[in-house]
Design a protein around this motif. Structure first.
Motif, PDB file in Angstrom:
ATOM      1  N   VAL A  22       0.819  -1.201   0.000  1.00  0.00           N
ATOM      2  CA  VAL A  22       0.000   0.000   0.000  1.00  0.00           C
ATOM      3  C   VAL A  22       0.852   1.249   0.000  1.00  0.00           C
ATOM      4  N   GLY A  23       2.103   1.135   0.269  1.00  0.00           N
ATOM      5  CA  GLY A  23       2.966   2.295   0.178  1.00  0.00           C
ATOM      6  C   GLY A  23       2.823   3.239   1.333  1.00  0.00           C
ATOM      7  N   LEU A  24       2.929   2.761   2.545  1.00  0.00           N
ATOM      8  CA  LEU A  24       2.917   3.679   3.676  1.00  0.00           C
ATOM      9  C   LEU A  24       4.045   4.685   3.550  1.00  0.00           C
ATOM     10  N   VAL A  25       5.007   4.386   2.764  1.00  0.00           N
ATOM     11  CA  VAL A  25       6.118   5.310   2.592  1.00  0.00           C
ATOM     12  C   VAL A  25       5.933   6.170   1.356  1.00  0.00           C
ATOM     13  N   GLY A  26       4.769   6.130   0.707  1.00  0.00           N
ATOM     14  CA  GLY A  26       4.614   7.021  -0.425  1.00  0.00           C
ATOM     15  C   GLY A  26       3.289   6.886  -1.146  1.00  0.00           C
ATOM     16  N   VAL A  27       2.806   5.664  -1.294  1.00  0.00           N
ATOM     17  CA  VAL A  27       1.545   5.445  -1.991  1.00  0.00           C
ATOM     18  C   VAL A  27       0.418   5.432  -0.982  1.00  0.00           C
ATOM     19  N   ALA A  87      -5.376   3.835  15.296  1.00  0.00           N
ATOM     20  CA  ALA A  87      -4.203   4.602  14.867  1.00  0.00           C
ATOM     21  C   ALA A  87      -2.995   4.183  15.699  1.00  0.00           C
ATOM     22  N   ALA A  88      -1.792   4.424  15.155  1.00  0.00           N
ATOM     23  CA  ALA A  88      -0.553   4.063  15.868  1.00  0.00           C
ATOM     24  C   ALA A  88       0.560   5.004  15.446  1.00  0.00           C
ATOM     25  N   ASP A  89       1.529   5.172  16.333  1.00  0.00           N
ATOM     26  CA  ASP A  89       2.721   5.969  16.022  1.00  0.00           C
ATOM     27  C   ASP A  89       3.602   5.213  15.023  1.00  0.00           C
ATOM     28  N   GLY A  90       4.342   5.980  14.238  1.00  0.00           N
ATOM     29  CA  GLY A  90       5.266   5.394  13.284  1.00  0.00           C
ATOM     30  C   GLY A  90       6.705   5.455  13.787  1.00  0.00           C
ATOM     31  N   ASP A 145       7.198  17.889  13.855  1.00  0.00           N
ATOM     32  CA  ASP A 145       6.620  16.893  12.952  1.00  0.00           C
ATOM     33  C   ASP A 145       6.366  15.575  13.674  1.00  0.00           C
ATOM     34  N   TYR A 146       5.290  14.923  13.259  1.00  0.00           N
ATOM     35  CA  TYR A 146       4.932  13.605  13.799  1.00  0.00           C
ATOM     36  C   TYR A 146       4.468  12.742  12.634  1.00  0.00           C
ATOM     37  N   LEU A 147       4.665  11.433  12.799  1.00  0.00           N
ATOM     38  CA  LEU A 147       4.295  10.501  11.734  1.00  0.00           C
ATOM     39  C   LEU A 147       3.664   9.261  12.359  1.00  0.00           C
ATOM     40  N   GLY A 148       2.604   8.821  11.739  1.00  0.00           N
ATOM     41  CA  GLY A 148       1.936   7.605  12.212  1.00  0.00           C
ATOM     42  C   GLY A 148       1.027   7.085  11.119  1.00  0.00           C
ATOM     43  N   GLY A 149       0.012   6.343  11.506  1.00  0.00           N
ATOM     44  CA  GLY A 149      -0.897   5.796  10.511  1.00  0.00           C
ATOM     45  C   GLY A 149      -2.220   5.411  11.129  1.00  0.00           C
ATOM     46  N   VAL A 165      -2.797 -14.690  13.183  1.00  0.00           N
ATOM     47  CA  VAL A 165      -2.346 -13.886  12.048  1.00  0.00           C
ATOM     48  C   VAL A 165      -3.075 -12.552  12.085  1.00  0.00           C
ATOM     49  N   ASP A 166      -2.313 -11.454  12.030  1.00  0.00           N
ATOM     50  CA  ASP A 166      -2.884 -10.114  12.050  1.00  0.00           C
ATOM     51  C   ASP A 166      -2.498  -9.426  10.745  1.00  0.00           C
ATOM     52  N   ARG A 167      -3.490  -9.325   9.813  1.00  0.00           N
ATOM     53  CA  ARG A 167      -3.228  -8.663   8.524  1.00  0.00           C
ATOM     54  C   ARG A 167      -3.612  -7.196   8.689  1.00  0.00           C
ATOM     55  N   ARG A 168      -2.655  -6.317   8.346  1.00  0.00           N
ATOM     56  CA  ARG A 168      -2.897  -4.887   8.571  1.00  0.00           C
ATOM     57  C   ARG A 168      -2.682  -4.102   7.275  1.00  0.00           C
ATOM     58  N   LEU A 169      -3.554  -3.146   7.065  1.00  0.00           N
ATOM     59  CA  LEU A 169      -3.461  -2.255   5.915  1.00  0.00           C
ATOM     60  C   LEU A 169      -3.676  -0.839   6.431  1.00  0.00           C
ATOM     61  N   ALA A 170      -2.809   0.097   6.048  1.00  0.00           N
ATOM     62  CA  ALA A 170      -2.845   1.405   6.705  1.00  0.00           C
ATOM     63  C   ALA A 170      -2.548   2.531   5.728  1.00  0.00           C
ATOM     64  N   LEU A 171      -2.909   3.731   6.136  1.00  0.00           N
ATOM     65  CA  LEU A 171      -2.530   4.952   5.433  1.00  0.00           C
ATOM     66  C   LEU A 171      -1.727   5.841   6.381  1.00  0.00           C
ATOM     67  N   LYS A 172      -0.759   6.523   5.808  1.00  0.00           N
ATOM     68  CA  LYS A 172       0.143   7.354   6.605  1.00  0.00           C
ATOM     69  C   LYS A 172      -0.532   8.653   7.031  1.00  0.00           C
ATOM     70  N   VAL A 173      -0.252   9.065   8.255  1.00  0.00           N
ATOM     71  CA  VAL A 173      -0.709  10.357   8.781  1.00  0.00           C
ATOM     72  C   VAL A 173       0.544  11.168   9.136  1.00  0.00           C
TER      73      VAL A 173
END
Length: 354
Positions: A22-27, A87-90, A145-149, A165-173
């Protein structure tokens, strides 16, 4: 293996795969698939006053302020799914990728300030649901600055014993809290290790090790230049193609080891690291800040050449000694021959006078 350790291993492995997808680092959006394709979902930002086609969430909010936004979750599988939303901290991994804290780890910023309107969401096949959430800052939030998702999670009981099994899909905040921004990077533990050449007249290499420390309150990457010079700045060699560091959150550190080739053992070396802080603005443009130079010194004794010189000097000394001995022996023999000749002449003279 304890249950919690086994579960954590699976979670992290899947998270790394999913975040890459999913591109938490860009997408911004992506889809997670189960092994049998019965479970598949995607996440994207909601279309609202912040925009209709965002890749992730970016906010600038003053302490005490808040914003409302939404996460759209779509079920692309063949059966209903129920997902946890939180939500969670990055943080930056050792591999330079963004990762998010797991539910059993306590968040102190994004994960504590972002709250979805619901903890879970159930979605029918082929449908999508928007989950509103609110980001609320405390009055004493520290500028910077703060970063999480914001994460959607499907937890499943595995088929093996004690395996979840914990499947996770996230978007960056990405959040900038209003106030004084004080970006800063420093180099710590700078050290130069010189590898002496085996060839007395050859060159060798060195390794420059250091740690980049984000000492400010802004998220920064670092452009890097590394060089090693001899006395008075001569015989300098620059390291080639040192890549930029990953983006580091305030307080994070990143270890770097840079090889340099073609150095001559100039007795005393000076290693220099120049960092150019790279800050990304709200529009996504990267702005370089004033560079920071750090130097250190290291010994580079030409041992192979010294050994060669010692061997040559010893050979010369030995030659001189042997030459003197040969000359002394020759002189002794000549003196003995002369004395014998004189003695013989005396004996012959005495015999003739009788």
């Amino acid at each position: 293996m304890p249950r919690t350790r086994q579960s954590r291993t699976v979670v992290l492995a899947l998270l790394a795969t999913l975040l890459s997808t999913v591109g938490l680092v860009g997408v911004g959006a992506g889809t997670a698939y189960a092994a049998d394709d019965d479970v598949a979902w995607a996440v994207r930002t909601a279309s609202n006053t912040f925009g209709a086609d965002r890749q992730n969430y970016r906010y600038t909010v003053n302490p005490g302020g808040s914003v409302r936004d939404g996460l759209v979750v779509a079920n692309h599988g063949r059966k209903p799914i129920e997902l946890a939303v939180y939500a969670a901290d990055g943080f930056t991994t050792d591999g330079g990728q963004l990762d998010l804290l797991t539910p059993d780890q306590k968040s102190a910023s994004i994960g504590a300030w972002v709250h979805a309107d619901r903890d879970t969401v159930r979605i029918q096949p082929g449908k999508s649901v928007e989950v509103p959430f609110r980001l609320t800052l405390p009055d004493n939030a520290t500028p910077g600055d703060y970063l999480g998702g914001i994460i959607t999670s499907l937890r499943q009981e595995g088929t093996g014993a004690n395996m979840n099994v914990d499947r996770r899909l996230a978007l960056k905040v990405r959040l900038r809290v209003g106030g004084d921004l004080d970006p800063g990077l420093s180099v710590e533990g700078l050290h130069v290790s010189f590898d002496g050449p085996k060839n007395p007249f050859g060159t060798s290499g060195a390794t420059v090790d250091y740690t980049i420390h984000n000492t400010g309150n802004a998220i920064l990457a670092a452009g890097q230049k590394v060089s090693v010079t001899g006395p008075f700045g001569r015989l300098g060699v620059d390291a080639a193609d040192v890549p930029d560091s990953p983006e580091l959150l305030p307080g994070e550190k990143w270890q770097v080891s840079v090889p340099i080739h073609g150095l001559r053992p100039a007795v005393r070396l000076t290693g220099t690291v120049t960092l150019t802080p790279l800050m990304t603005d709200a529009a996504g443009s990267v702005n370089p800040l004033a560079p920071v130079d750090t130097t250190t010194h290291a010994w580079a004794v030409p041992w192979a050449l010294l050994v060669l010189l010692l061997v040559v000097a010893a050979g010369v000394a030995l030659g001189v000694v042997l030459t003197r001995r040969r000359r002394a022996e020759a002189k002794r023999r000549e003196d003995a021959r002369v004395q014998e000749a004189v003695a013989q002449a005396v004996r012959e003279s005495a015999g003739a006078g009788k």
